[in-house]
Design a protein around this motif. Structure first.
Motif, short mmCIF file in Angstrom:
data_model
loop_
_atom_site.label_atom_id
_atom_site.label_comp_id
_atom_site.label_asym_id
_atom_site.label_seq_id
_atom_site.Cartn_x
_atom_site.Cartn_y
_atom_site.Cartn_z
N GLY A 65 25.21 20.24 40.01
CA GLY A 65 23.77 20.25 40.25
C GLY A 65 23.18 18.91 39.88
O GLY A 65 22.19 18.83 39.16
N CYS A 66 23.80 17.84 40.40
CA CYS A 66 23.45 16.47 39.95
C CYS A 66 22.08 16.03 40.44
O CYS A 66 21.49 15.11 39.88
CB CYS A 66 24.51 15.48 40.43
N GLY A 67 21.54 16.66 41.51
CA GLY A 67 20.25 16.22 42.03
C GLY A 67 20.35 14.78 42.50
O GLY A 67 21.32 14.35 43.12
N HIS A 105 16.01 10.41 32.60
CA HIS A 105 17.27 10.84 33.23
C HIS A 105 18.37 9.80 33.02
O HIS A 105 19.54 10.15 32.90
CB HIS A 105 17.06 11.11 34.72
N HIS A 111 18.84 27.56 38.67
CA HIS A 111 18.66 27.58 40.13
C HIS A 111 19.91 28.07 40.87
O HIS A 111 19.88 28.21 42.08
CB HIS A 111 18.35 26.17 40.64
N TYR A 139 28.74 20.80 48.79
CA TYR A 139 29.54 21.97 49.16
C TYR A 139 28.61 23.13 49.49
O TYR A 139 27.38 22.97 49.47
CB TYR A 139 30.53 22.31 48.03
N TRP A 169 22.85 19.76 33.88
CA TRP A 169 21.55 19.61 33.22
C TRP A 169 20.46 20.22 34.09
O TRP A 169 20.26 19.80 35.24
CB TRP A 169 21.26 18.11 32.99
N SER A 170 19.78 21.21 33.55
CA SER A 170 18.63 21.83 34.25
C SER A 170 18.99 22.26 35.67
O SER A 170 18.18 22.08 36.59
CB SER A 170 17.44 20.88 34.27
N ALA A 171 20.17 22.80 35.84
CA ALA A 171 20.59 23.23 37.18
C ALA A 171 20.87 24.74 37.22
O ALA A 171 20.59 25.39 38.23
CB ALA A 171 21.83 22.46 37.61
N GLU A 181 12.23 24.96 45.03
CA GLU A 181 12.88 25.08 43.71
C GLU A 181 12.44 26.38 43.03
O GLU A 181 13.22 27.04 42.36
CB GLU A 181 12.51 23.89 42.82
N ASP A 241 26.48 18.77 44.49
CA ASP A 241 25.23 19.50 44.77
C ASP A 241 25.35 20.13 46.15
O ASP A 241 26.41 20.07 46.78
CB ASP A 241 24.03 18.54 44.66
N LEU A 242 24.26 20.76 46.59
CA LEU A 242 24.33 21.56 47.82
C LEU A 242 23.95 20.78 49.08
O LEU A 242 24.26 21.21 50.18
CB LEU A 242 23.39 22.76 47.69
C1 LIG Z 1 16.14 21.12 38.99
S1 LIG Z 1 17.41 20.31 39.87
C2 LIG Z 1 18.18 19.37 38.58
C3 LIG Z 1 18.86 18.14 39.09
C4 LIG Z 1 19.42 17.21 38.03
N1 LIG Z 1 20.46 17.85 37.25
C5 LIG Z 1 18.32 16.68 37.14
O1 LIG Z 1 18.40 16.86 35.91
O2 LIG Z 1 17.38 16.06 37.65
C6 LIG Z 1 18.59 21.61 40.17
C7 LIG Z 1 19.71 21.15 41.08
O3 LIG Z 1 20.73 22.16 41.11
C8 LIG Z 1 21.23 22.21 42.42
N2 LIG Z 1 21.97 23.47 42.63
C9 LIG Z 1 21.48 24.73 42.76
N3 LIG Z 1 22.49 25.60 42.96
C10 LIG Z 1 23.64 24.90 42.94
C11 LIG Z 1 25.02 25.23 43.09
N4 LIG Z 1 25.42 26.48 43.31
N5 LIG Z 1 25.92 24.24 42.99
C12 LIG Z 1 25.54 22.96 42.78
N6 LIG Z 1 24.25 22.59 42.64
C13 LIG Z 1 23.31 23.53 42.72
C14 LIG Z 1 20.00 22.04 43.28
O4 LIG Z 1 20.32 21.70 44.60
C15 LIG Z 1 19.27 20.94 42.51
O5 LIG Z 1 19.66 19.65 42.94
#
Ligand SMILES: C[S@@+](CC[C@H](N)C(=O)[O-])C[C@H]1O[C@@H](n2cnc3c(N)ncnc32)[C@H](O)[C@@H]1O
Length: 264
Positions: A40-42, A16, A121, A98, A116-118, A201, A62-63
């Motif tokens: 979706g920074c996680g 990462h 979801h 938010y 990335w990978s968000a 997830e 992120d949420l």
């Molecule tokens: C699998 S994790 C990936 C996190 C990070 N990008 C990584 O590569 O480790 C997906 C992330 O997307 C976020 N997420 C889901 N829906 C979202 C939204 N509508 N807005 C922002 N973030 C969101 C989740 O809360 C989670 O932190």
């Protein structure tokens, strides 16, 4: 075929911090000087890694609400893994949360959207894409990586815990929960991770395919200026009908986008 979906802890941190930002620049070209929004920074390991590429500032969105010392905790985690974070990370990183609807930013605030990978979801994809369109400068760029797409071998994100491919296409939530409970019984200590985070997830997966996402991107006013398919050798013998071949084959995608400029 990739065997393990989630790497062990040190590899997770390193990939990462180093690999994801490096792959971003390899795909998009320089991002130096950019104000970046990470949708979706996680945990934000990647946000720290993006600072190595001379971006001006990264805002993670992120949420979840987070404690005010979140950045320090991530910096400490990096140090524990032998990584020295940028000395000025407190000035160049920010985290915002938010409600999944309206981004807490003004129009055209960002040069570069990173995700990335968000998106697999994201609950309301059209709404989030329209918010990205709003907060991105007219000549800004957006880089979106999605992996794995829902209909693929690893699309459940659960292949490390339940050895049944495509279970997300055939099994009920109750069946999945029971298998995860069996995994937890056999691996004491994994309860919070598996039944808290991993199952949550899984439930958040939106079932999108690359085609469906592409159609939403166009509707939101974007054009895809570069795309790359992520795939590997596939055993499709257990693929349940009527899954489309292309949906099973496109395991992930990287996309570079710009706002579509309406003809004068
Ligand atoms: C699998 S994790 C990936 C996190 C990070 N990008 C990584 O590569 O480790 C997906 C992330 O997307 C976020 N997420 C889901 N829906 C979202 C939204 N509508 N807005 C922002 N973030 C969101 C989740 O809360 C989670 O932190």
């Amino acid at each position: 075929m990739c065997d393990t979906f989630i790497p062990e802890a040190a590899a997770w941190v390193s990939s990462h911090y180093y690999d994801v930002p490096n792959e971003t620049v390899e795909f998009c070209g320089s991002i130096a000087g950019a104000t970046v929004l990470n949708l979706g920074c996680g945990e934000m390991l990647t946000d720290f890694g993006l600072l190595r590429h001379d971006v001006k500032k990264v805002t993670g969105l992120d949420l979840d609400n987070r404690t005010s010392d979140h950045l320090e905790l991530v910096a400490k985690k990096l140090q524990q893994n032998g990584i020295l974070p940028a000395a000025d990370y407190q000035d160049r990183l920010a985290y915002r949360f938010y409600d999944g609807q309206k981004f807490p930013f003004g129009d055209g605030e960002f040069d570069f959207l990173f995700s990335w990978s968000a998106f697999e979801h994201v609950h309301n994809v059209p709404r989030v894409l329209s918010e990205i369109h709003r907060v991105l400068r007219d000549d800004g760029r957006a880089f979106i990586q999605v992996y794995p797409w829902y209909h693929t071998f690893q699309g459940s994100h659960l292949s490390d815990f339940i050895r049944e491919p495509y279970l997300q296409l055939t099994r009920s939530h109750e069946w999945v929960r029971e298998r995860l409970e069996e995994y937890v019984s056999a691996h004491p200590g994994s309860k919070d991770l598996i039944l808290g985070h991993i199952y949550r997830e899984y439930l958040s997966l939106n079932g999108y395919s690359a085609d469906h996402f592409y159609s939403d991107l166009v509707d939101a006013g974007f054009q895809v200026t570069k795309a790359r398919v992520i795939s590997y050798d596939l055993d499709l013998s257990e693929l349940p009908p009527p899954t489309k071949f292309s949906e099973a084959m496109i395991c992930g995608t990287k996309m570079l986008l710009q706002k579509r400029i309406a003809p004068a």
